[in-house]
Design an enzyme around this catalytic site. Sequence first.
Site, PDB file in Angstrom:
ATOM      1  N   ASP A   1       0.865  -1.176   0.000  1.00 57.81           N
ATOM      2  CA  ASP A   1       0.000   0.000   0.000  1.00 57.81           C
ATOM      3  C   ASP A   1       0.909   1.236   0.000  1.00 57.81           C
ATOM      4  O   ASP A   1       2.090   1.138   0.355  1.00 57.81           O
ATOM      5  CB  ASP A   1      -0.873  -0.036   1.267  1.00 57.81           C
ATOM      6  CG  ASP A   1      -1.626   1.247   1.486  1.00 57.81           C
ATOM      7  OD1 ASP A   1      -2.262   1.732   0.538  1.00 57.81           O
ATOM      8  OD2 ASP A   1      -1.562   1.782   2.618  1.00 57.81           O
TER       9      ASP A   1
ATOM     10  N   ASP B   1      -0.233   5.174   0.761  1.00 58.35           N
ATOM     11  CA  ASP B   1      -0.499   6.218   1.766  1.00 58.35           C
ATOM     12  C   ASP B   1      -0.614   5.607   3.159  1.00 58.35           C
ATOM     13  O   ASP B   1      -1.478   4.765   3.412  1.00 58.35           O
ATOM     14  CB  ASP B   1      -1.792   6.967   1.412  1.00 58.35           C
ATOM     15  CG  ASP B   1      -1.638   7.710   0.093  1.00 58.35           C
ATOM     16  OD1 ASP B   1      -0.742   8.557   0.004  1.00 58.35           O
ATOM     17  OD2 ASP B   1      -2.405   7.424  -0.848  1.00 58.35           O
TER      18      ASP B   1
ATOM     19  N   GLY C   1     -10.267   7.156  -1.414  1.00 63.20           N
ATOM     20  CA  GLY C   1     -10.353   7.912  -2.661  1.00 63.20           C
ATOM     21  C   GLY C   1     -10.652   9.376  -2.361  1.00 63.20           C
ATOM     22  O   GLY C   1     -11.615   9.691  -1.658  1.00 63.20           O
ATOM     23  N   GLY C   2      -9.808  10.254  -2.895  1.00 63.41           N
ATOM     24  CA  GLY C   2      -9.957  11.676  -2.604  1.00 63.41           C
ATOM     25  C   GLY C   2     -11.255  12.266  -3.129  1.00 63.41           C
ATOM     26  O   GLY C   2     -11.938  13.040  -2.445  1.00 63.41           O
TER      27      GLY C   2
ATOM     28  N   GLU D   1     -14.023  10.659  -3.811  1.00 62.00           N
ATOM     29  CA  GLU D   1     -15.107  10.049  -3.034  1.00 62.00           C
ATOM     30  C   GLU D   1     -15.212  10.708  -1.659  1.00 62.00           C
ATOM     31  O   GLU D   1     -16.295  10.938  -1.131  1.00 62.00           O
ATOM     32  CB  GLU D   1     -14.850   8.544  -2.867  1.00 62.00           C
ATOM     33  CG  GLU D   1     -14.940   7.724  -4.147  1.00 62.00           C
ATOM     34  CD  GLU D   1     -13.680   7.755  -5.014  1.00 62.00           C
ATOM     35  OE1 GLU D   1     -12.753   8.539  -4.713  1.00 62.00           O
ATOM     36  OE2 GLU D   1     -13.635   7.014  -6.010  1.00 62.00           O
TER      37      GLU D   1
ATOM     38  N   HIS E   1     -10.535  17.870  -6.789  1.00 62.46           N
ATOM     39  CA  HIS E   1      -9.592  16.748  -6.736  1.00 62.46           C
ATOM     40  C   HIS E   1      -8.402  16.968  -7.669  1.00 62.46           C
ATOM     41  O   HIS E   1      -7.260  16.667  -7.328  1.00 62.46           O
ATOM     42  CB  HIS E   1     -10.334  15.450  -7.062  1.00 62.46           C
ATOM     43  CG  HIS E   1      -9.558  14.224  -6.714  1.00 62.46           C
ATOM     44  ND1 HIS E   1      -9.409  13.166  -7.570  1.00 62.46           N
ATOM     45  CD2 HIS E   1      -8.851  13.896  -5.597  1.00 62.46           C
ATOM     46  CE1 HIS E   1      -8.652  12.236  -6.994  1.00 62.46           C
ATOM     47  NE2 HIS E   1      -8.311  12.654  -5.803  1.00 62.46           N
TER      48      HIS E   1
ATOM     49  N   THR F   1      -5.082   2.772  -3.980  1.00 66.79           N
ATOM     50  CA  THR F   1      -6.208   3.376  -4.686  1.00 66.79           C
ATOM     51  C   THR F   1      -6.058   4.897  -4.737  1.00 66.79           C
ATOM     52  O   THR F   1      -7.010   5.610  -5.011  1.00 66.79           O
ATOM     53  CB  THR F   1      -7.557   2.925  -4.091  1.00 66.79           C
ATOM     54  OG1 THR F   1      -7.489   2.912  -2.675  1.00 66.79           O
ATOM     55  CG2 THR F   1      -7.897   1.529  -4.560  1.00 66.79           C
TER      56      THR F   1
END
Length: 260
Positions: free
Chosen positions: A10, A12, A53-54, A56, A83, A124
């Site tokens: 992953d 972040d 998700g930014g 989202e 975004h 993601t």
Amino acid sequence: MTRLRAVLWDVDGTLAETERDGHRVAFNQAFEACGLAWRWDETSYGELLAVTGGRERLLHDMQRRADAPRTPGEREALARHLHEIKNRCYAERVERIGIPLRPGVRGLLEDIARRGGLNAIVTTTSRGNVDALLRWHLGASWAESFAAVVCGEDVLRKKPDPEAHLEALRRLGLDAAEVVAIEDAPAGASAARAAGCAVVITRSVYFSQAEVPDAAAIGPGIHSRAGWRPSLPDSQETAATVSFDDLERWWAGAEAPARR
Ligand code: XBP
């Protein structure tokens, strides 16, 4: 015995602590650039991280704002616009200040490669954000260090959906039973588990208390071999940081459902 073939990283919170001082700040810069009084402080951003998700996350936050656009179409358009600006601000910020890799990460990436394992990225977040982060640390050809790079644009459904992990397995040509995923957040762990992968959790700033009962291992970070569950054997010969051998040990001991 089958060997551990690949490690699915992953980004972040796992490769680097990008959320609080990276993405969050960039979201606030985007609000300001658009003349919005909205701001995400450290605490509220932590709560918003439940939404992956930014774009989202922006749409989710608009549900509680009286001054958000009224129609779904207008909200979607604003979220997309914000975004885009946020990701530009994030990339500029990462290029300017650099966000360090979490301690021990670089060494483990190298140890995995040295031992013949494959490294892969399964995130993601947007590809541009990963590019900005890893270019800074590993140079322009950073992607060559990874056997697969799956980002937000590559999937229809973000974590906790398993799509990103399944796509990585497809690109690697591996079975879920041959890999371990390293994640920091419950959503990422759920995604990896739903794909059938064993999961190692490195606790991050925003998920320092998170419980992930079905993780193969959970601990403070790659930098330390102490403080893990299950614990690692003491050895004067082994390095102070988590190694490929340690990952393989946890992976081999993972419960069957994770390795179906
Ligand atoms: C992290 C995310 C992302 C980032 C922001 O994903 O949820 O939304 O917070 O990135 P992962 P974007 O844990 O899979 O790395 O704004 O590009 O979505």
